[in-house]
Motif scaffolding. Sequence first.
Motif, PDB file in Angstrom:
ATOM      1  N   SER A  23       0.834  -1.209   0.000  1.00 37.09           N
ATOM      2  CA  SER A  23       0.000   0.000   0.000  1.00 37.09           C
ATOM      3  C   SER A  23       0.865   1.253   0.000  1.00 37.09           C
ATOM      4  O   SER A  23       1.678   1.462   0.909  1.00 37.09           O
ATOM      5  N   ILE A  24       0.666   2.099  -1.017  1.00 34.90           N
ATOM      6  CA  ILE A  24       1.433   3.339  -1.153  1.00 34.90           C
ATOM      7  C   ILE A  24       0.494   4.533  -1.281  1.00 34.90           C
ATOM      8  O   ILE A  24       0.633   5.528  -0.578  1.00 34.90           O
ATOM      9  N   ILE A  25      -0.449   4.460  -2.213  1.00 36.81           N
ATOM     10  CA  ILE A  25      -1.442   5.507  -2.449  1.00 36.81           C
ATOM     11  C   ILE A  25      -2.813   4.958  -2.063  1.00 36.81           C
ATOM     12  O   ILE A  25      -3.133   3.808  -2.371  1.00 36.81           O
ATOM     13  N   ASP A  26      -3.630   5.793  -1.415  1.00 31.88           N
ATOM     14  CA  ASP A  26      -4.958   5.363  -0.977  1.00 31.88           C
ATOM     15  C   ASP A  26      -4.836   4.068  -0.171  1.00 31.88           C
ATOM     16  O   ASP A  26      -5.359   3.010  -0.536  1.00 31.88           O
ATOM     17  N   VAL A  27      -4.092   4.175   0.935  1.00 30.95           N
ATOM     18  CA  VAL A  27      -3.704   3.003   1.712  1.00 30.95           C
ATOM     19  C   VAL A  27      -4.916   2.189   2.149  1.00 30.95           C
ATOM     20  O   VAL A  27      -4.914   0.956   2.103  1.00 30.95           O
ATOM     21  N   ALA A  28      -5.967   2.862   2.588  1.00 27.80           N
ATOM     22  CA  ALA A  28      -7.133   2.147   3.109  1.00 27.80           C
ATOM     23  C   ALA A  28      -8.032   1.612   2.001  1.00 27.80           C
ATOM     24  O   ALA A  28      -8.818   0.689   2.216  1.00 27.80           O
ATOM     25  N   GLY A  29      -7.943   2.187   0.804  1.00 31.41           N
ATOM     26  CA  GLY A  29      -8.813   1.769  -0.294  1.00 31.41           C
ATOM     27  C   GLY A  29      -8.054   1.064  -1.384  1.00 31.41           C
ATOM     28  O   GLY A  29      -6.983   0.508  -1.175  1.00 31.41           O
ATOM     29  N   SER A  30      -8.629   1.037  -2.586  1.00 31.55           N
ATOM     30  CA  SER A  30      -8.004   0.484  -3.792  1.00 31.55           C
ATOM     31  C   SER A  30      -7.579  -0.974  -3.680  1.00 31.55           C
ATOM     32  O   SER A  30      -6.462  -1.340  -4.050  1.00 31.55           O
ATOM     33  N   PRO A  31      -8.436  -1.868  -3.177  1.00 30.22           N
ATOM     34  CA  PRO A  31      -8.076  -3.292  -3.171  1.00 30.22           C
ATOM     35  C   PRO A  31      -8.058  -3.838  -4.591  1.00 30.22           C
ATOM     36  O   PRO A  31      -8.745  -3.328  -5.480  1.00 30.22           O
ATOM     37  N   GLN A  32      -7.260  -4.869  -4.807  1.00 28.88           N
ATOM     38  CA  GLN A  32      -7.188  -5.513  -6.117  1.00 28.88           C
ATOM     39  C   GLN A  32      -7.311  -7.018  -5.931  1.00 28.88           C
ATOM     40  O   GLN A  32      -6.962  -7.534  -4.873  1.00 28.88           O
ATOM     41  N   PRO A  33      -7.781  -7.711  -6.999  1.00 25.94           N
ATOM     42  CA  PRO A  33      -8.238  -7.222  -8.290  1.00 25.94           C
ATOM     43  C   PRO A  33      -9.378  -6.208  -8.148  1.00 25.94           C
ATOM     44  O   PRO A  33     -10.273  -6.404  -7.331  1.00 25.94           O
ATOM     45  N   MET A  34      -9.321  -5.156  -8.969  1.00 23.01           N
ATOM     46  CA  MET A  34     -10.298  -4.077  -8.891  1.00 23.01           C
ATOM     47  C   MET A  34     -11.236  -4.114 -10.104  1.00 23.01           C
ATOM     48  O   MET A  34     -10.783  -4.269 -11.239  1.00 23.01           O
ATOM     49  N   HIS A  35     -12.533  -3.931  -9.829  1.00 27.22           N
ATOM     50  CA  HIS A  35     -13.551  -3.886 -10.881  1.00 27.22           C
ATOM     51  C   HIS A  35     -13.879  -2.434 -11.213  1.00 27.22           C
ATOM     52  O   HIS A  35     -13.885  -1.571 -10.332  1.00 27.22           O
ATOM     53  N   SER A  36     -14.179  -2.185 -12.461  1.00 29.51           N
ATOM     54  CA  SER A  36     -14.704  -0.881 -12.839  1.00 29.51           C
ATOM     55  C   SER A  36     -16.083  -0.697 -12.210  1.00 29.51           C
ATOM     56  O   SER A  36     -16.744  -1.681 -11.840  1.00 29.51           O
ATOM     57  N   PRO A  37     -16.562   0.547 -12.048  1.00 29.85           N
ATOM     58  CA  PRO A  37     -17.886   0.757 -11.422  1.00 29.85           C
ATOM     59  C   PRO A  37     -19.013  -0.010 -12.090  1.00 29.85           C
ATOM     60  O   PRO A  37     -19.961  -0.445 -11.418  1.00 29.85           O
ATOM     61  N   ASP A  38     -18.923  -0.215 -13.425  1.00 22.75           N
ATOM     62  CA  ASP A  38     -19.997  -0.943 -14.110  1.00 22.75           C
ATOM     63  C   ASP A  38     -19.758  -2.455 -14.115  1.00 22.75           C
ATOM     64  O   ASP A  38     -20.549  -3.218 -14.672  1.00 22.75           O
ATOM     65  N   GLY A  39     -18.632  -2.888 -13.520  1.00 26.81           N
ATOM     66  CA  GLY A  39     -18.350  -4.306 -13.421  1.00 26.81           C
ATOM     67  C   GLY A  39     -17.890  -4.957 -14.700  1.00 26.81           C
ATOM     68  O   GLY A  39     -17.735  -6.179 -14.758  1.00 26.81           O
ATOM     69  N   ARG A  40     -17.626  -4.169 -15.743  1.00 31.85           N
ATOM     70  CA  ARG A  40     -17.295  -4.728 -17.052  1.00 31.85           C
ATOM     71  C   ARG A  40     -15.803  -4.867 -17.311  1.00 31.85           C
ATOM     72  O   ARG A  40     -15.405  -5.358 -18.367  1.00 31.85           O
ATOM     73  N   ALA A  41     -14.954  -4.435 -16.373  1.00 35.56           N
ATOM     74  CA  ALA A  41     -13.510  -4.564 -16.536  1.00 35.56           C
ATOM     75  C   ALA A  41     -12.888  -4.806 -15.167  1.00 35.56           C
ATOM     76  O   ALA A  41     -13.358  -4.298 -14.146  1.00 35.56           O
ATOM     77  N   VAL A  42     -11.813  -5.617 -15.153  1.00 36.83           N
ATOM     78  CA  VAL A  42     -11.119  -5.985 -13.917  1.00 36.83           C
ATOM     79  C   VAL A  42      -9.621  -5.846 -14.163  1.00 36.83           C
ATOM     80  O   VAL A  42      -9.121  -6.206 -15.238  1.00 36.83           O
ATOM     81  N   ILE A  43      -8.878  -5.339 -13.160  1.00 38.17           N
ATOM     82  CA  ILE A  43      -7.453  -5.090 -13.343  1.00 38.17           C
ATOM     83  C   ILE A  43      -6.647  -5.568 -12.143  1.00 38.17           C
ATOM     84  O   ILE A  43      -7.129  -5.547 -10.998  1.00 38.17           O
ATOM     85  N   VAL A  44      -5.432  -6.044 -12.411  1.00 38.88           N
ATOM     86  CA  VAL A  44      -4.378  -6.182 -11.396  1.00 38.88           C
ATOM     87  C   VAL A  44      -3.197  -5.371 -11.921  1.00 38.88           C
ATOM     88  O   VAL A  44      -2.819  -5.468 -13.093  1.00 38.88           O
ATOM     89  N   PHE A  45      -2.591  -4.584 -11.041  1.00 36.51           N
ATOM     90  CA  PHE A  45      -1.677  -3.515 -11.457  1.00 36.51           C
ATOM     91  C   PHE A  45      -0.491  -3.461 -10.512  1.00 36.51           C
ATOM     92  O   PHE A  45      -0.663  -3.494  -9.293  1.00 36.51           O
ATOM     93  N   ASN A  46       0.692  -3.372 -11.094  1.00 34.00           N
ATOM     94  CA  ASN A  46       1.929  -3.217 -10.346  1.00 34.00           C
ATOM     95  C   ASN A  46       2.601  -1.938 -10.805  1.00 34.00           C
ATOM     96  O   ASN A  46       2.968  -1.815 -11.977  1.00 34.00           O
ATOM     97  N   GLY A  47       2.747  -0.951  -9.910  1.00 40.06           N
ATOM     98  CA  GLY A  47       3.430   0.274 -10.290  1.00 40.06           C
ATOM     99  C   GLY A  47       2.794   1.512  -9.704  1.00 40.06           C
ATOM    100  O   GLY A  47       2.014   1.448  -8.747  1.00 40.06           O
ATOM    101  N   GLU A  48       3.118   2.641 -10.298  1.00 37.96           N
ATOM    102  CA  GLU A  48       2.560   3.935  -9.897  1.00 37.96           C
ATOM    103  C   GLU A  48       2.331   4.776 -11.149  1.00 37.96           C
ATOM    104  O   GLU A  48       3.195   4.838 -12.026  1.00 37.96           O
ATOM    105  N   ILE A  49       1.169   5.433 -11.211  1.00 42.66           N
ATOM    106  CA  ILE A  49       0.868   6.393 -12.276  1.00 42.66           C
ATOM    107  C   ILE A  49       0.971   7.776 -11.645  1.00 42.66           C
ATOM    108  O   ILE A  49       0.151   8.152 -10.805  1.00 42.66           O
ATOM    109  N   TYR A  50       1.980   8.527 -12.024  1.00 39.54           N
ATOM    110  CA  TYR A  50       2.277   9.777 -11.327  1.00 39.54           C
ATOM    111  C   TYR A  50       1.337  10.920 -11.716  1.00 39.54           C
ATOM    112  O   TYR A  50       1.182  11.875 -10.963  1.00 39.54           O
ATOM    113  N   ASN A  51       0.719  10.823 -12.868  1.00 31.99           N
ATOM    114  CA  ASN A  51      -0.223  11.870 -13.289  1.00 31.99           C
ATOM    115  C   ASN A  51      -1.672  11.425 -13.135  1.00 31.99           C
ATOM    116  O   ASN A  51      -2.559  11.919 -13.844  1.00 31.99           O
TER     117      ASN A  51
END
Length: 630
Positions: free
Chosen positions: A52-80
């Motif tokens: 946990s680095i950003i949004d420590v309490a939130g952002s669990p993964q695998p994460m679903h989009s709000p509409d449930g139509r996409a799922v992601i597992v992600f390693n890294g940081e998006i600075y913008n």
Amino acid sequence: MCGIAGIFHCGTIKPVDPHRVEAMTDALVHRGPDGGGVWTAPGVGLGHRRLSIIDVAGSPQPMHSPDGRAVIVFNGEIYNFRELRRELEDEGARFRTDGDTEVILAAWQRWGVDCLPRLHGMFAFALYDLDRRELFLARDRLGVKPLFTAMLSDGSMAFASELKGLLAHPLLRREVDPLAVEDYLAWGYVPDHRSFLKGVEKLPAGHFRLLRHDNPPAAPRQWWDVSFADRDQGKTADLSAQLLHHMREAVSSRMVSDVPLGAFLSGGVDSSSVVALMAEISRDPVRTCSIGFDVAALDETAYAQQVAERFGTEHRSRMVAPDDFQLVDQLAGMFDEPFADASALPTWRVCQLARETVTVALSGDGADEAFAGYRRQVFHLREEQARSALPQALRGPVFGALGRVWPKADWAPRPLRAKATLLSLAEDGATGYARALSVIPPEGRFALYSTSFARGLGEYRAETPLVEMMRAAPARSGLDRAQYADLKFWLPGDILTKVDRTSMNVSLEAREPLLDHRLIEFAARLPHRERVRGKQGKWLLKHTMERYLPQDILYRPKQGFVTPLAEWFRGPLAATARTIVSAGGLARTGWFNPQALAAIAEDHIAGRRDNSRVLWQLLMLDKSMRGLGV
């Protein structure tokens, strides 16, 4: 920072066992000790371990989009991610978390694969789109974050952040690729175009793959490259101002964190520059750390202390003792594949030291590749000038003959150690630079191989992919091509692999501000005179930082992390060297000439030659093979 893994069925849809995905992610728990999760659907399974680095309490993964139509597992940081989030919100997107992972999901749903150029950061991710029944694998521009893939016998593709994630799958076969042995002995690592095990691949830096259940696996496609084909013509003062602007933006963007943050400080130009800019930006003292050696000629802690005092950092240092060689088994286990950059040991040590007080640390990696800071690049520029003055018809026979008879005098003063230079000048620029970059040149490797192993390699030489890359590079000059090769071949295969595995081993996120892609693209457009002047590489960077750093930090000879291998193999590791070449696993492979291996060890122990790097390569190869069970 995290670890990801998963399984995807190509050409068919079969159930995915969630326990297999869980086993793969469990092998990556060091990358994400703060939590984990697995998600499966027909034909696909995604797994995640979270640091946990950003949004420590939130952002669990695998994460679903709000509409449930996409799922992601992600390693890294998006600075913008905050800027992208505002743009996406203006177009109607809604977010439930405060992190960057959900922004990638929304960017995919809005722009598809065209989301990649909008992402500024380091990343490897797997995103499954349930509507399209499509898996999207992507890796960042320069390969800061890794991603391994393998086609399995049941028709599925497995992927993971590290090879050990794939090794947890029972269908992965463990057969060594002989071409990878040739690559490893040439470079000291297995480059990204190959893996040590047959059937395993690495997604190249700046590439993505789109996989569908109803099609065979699609080949990787490149989405980013760096070009040296153009030149900025501004005055030095203007280019210096632009450089400083890019560096400030790169550093400030990488200081965003919800957990404690610090920096590695070696006392060299690059890490000192990063710390100087961090101190300028931060309200609080920057936390810094450094590693030293008990061999005085290799120790730079006094320079690190000087920089720390100059910027008022909270500085900590620790010495690496000679008995650290006892940790070689742990070191080999971090990399899975054989990895012989001996600076991995002090890098691991400084990561351990940093992790005691911070969860994120900024490093100075990338400046040498981008701004021509390596001595070999400066030498190559001079050699290219010589090549342009002398025709190949003269250079080839004359310098080639001299190089073949010139003694390999490791003990002699540097001006008398001309063998490599003569052999390089006998060849074209790309082939000569490949020789300069290699640990063991072709003639040295083939002197070690057994007749049967050499015959099995056929015409393949490890240098060929690098030479072809340089010749096809979007570049104007030999120096351009050398830097292109360093950014595309050496950097992801060696430097970034070293930092990723050693930092992730202790659950530390390492960030490289000097690898910001805008900074890299700016550096690639600099005229030669702004990169190299006289014997000084990295000239514009040093000139720009004169307002921050003293001359003895900026202009002293480059040191870098050096491990006292030569002393180790003549002292506490002498018996180990003899065992490797006579009774270890390597002796039983049939790959090597036993007499040649024995001579390598005995010549070094007796002080006749410095074969420490070759012995370290053989040691790490032996340890890695044991760890992989091959």
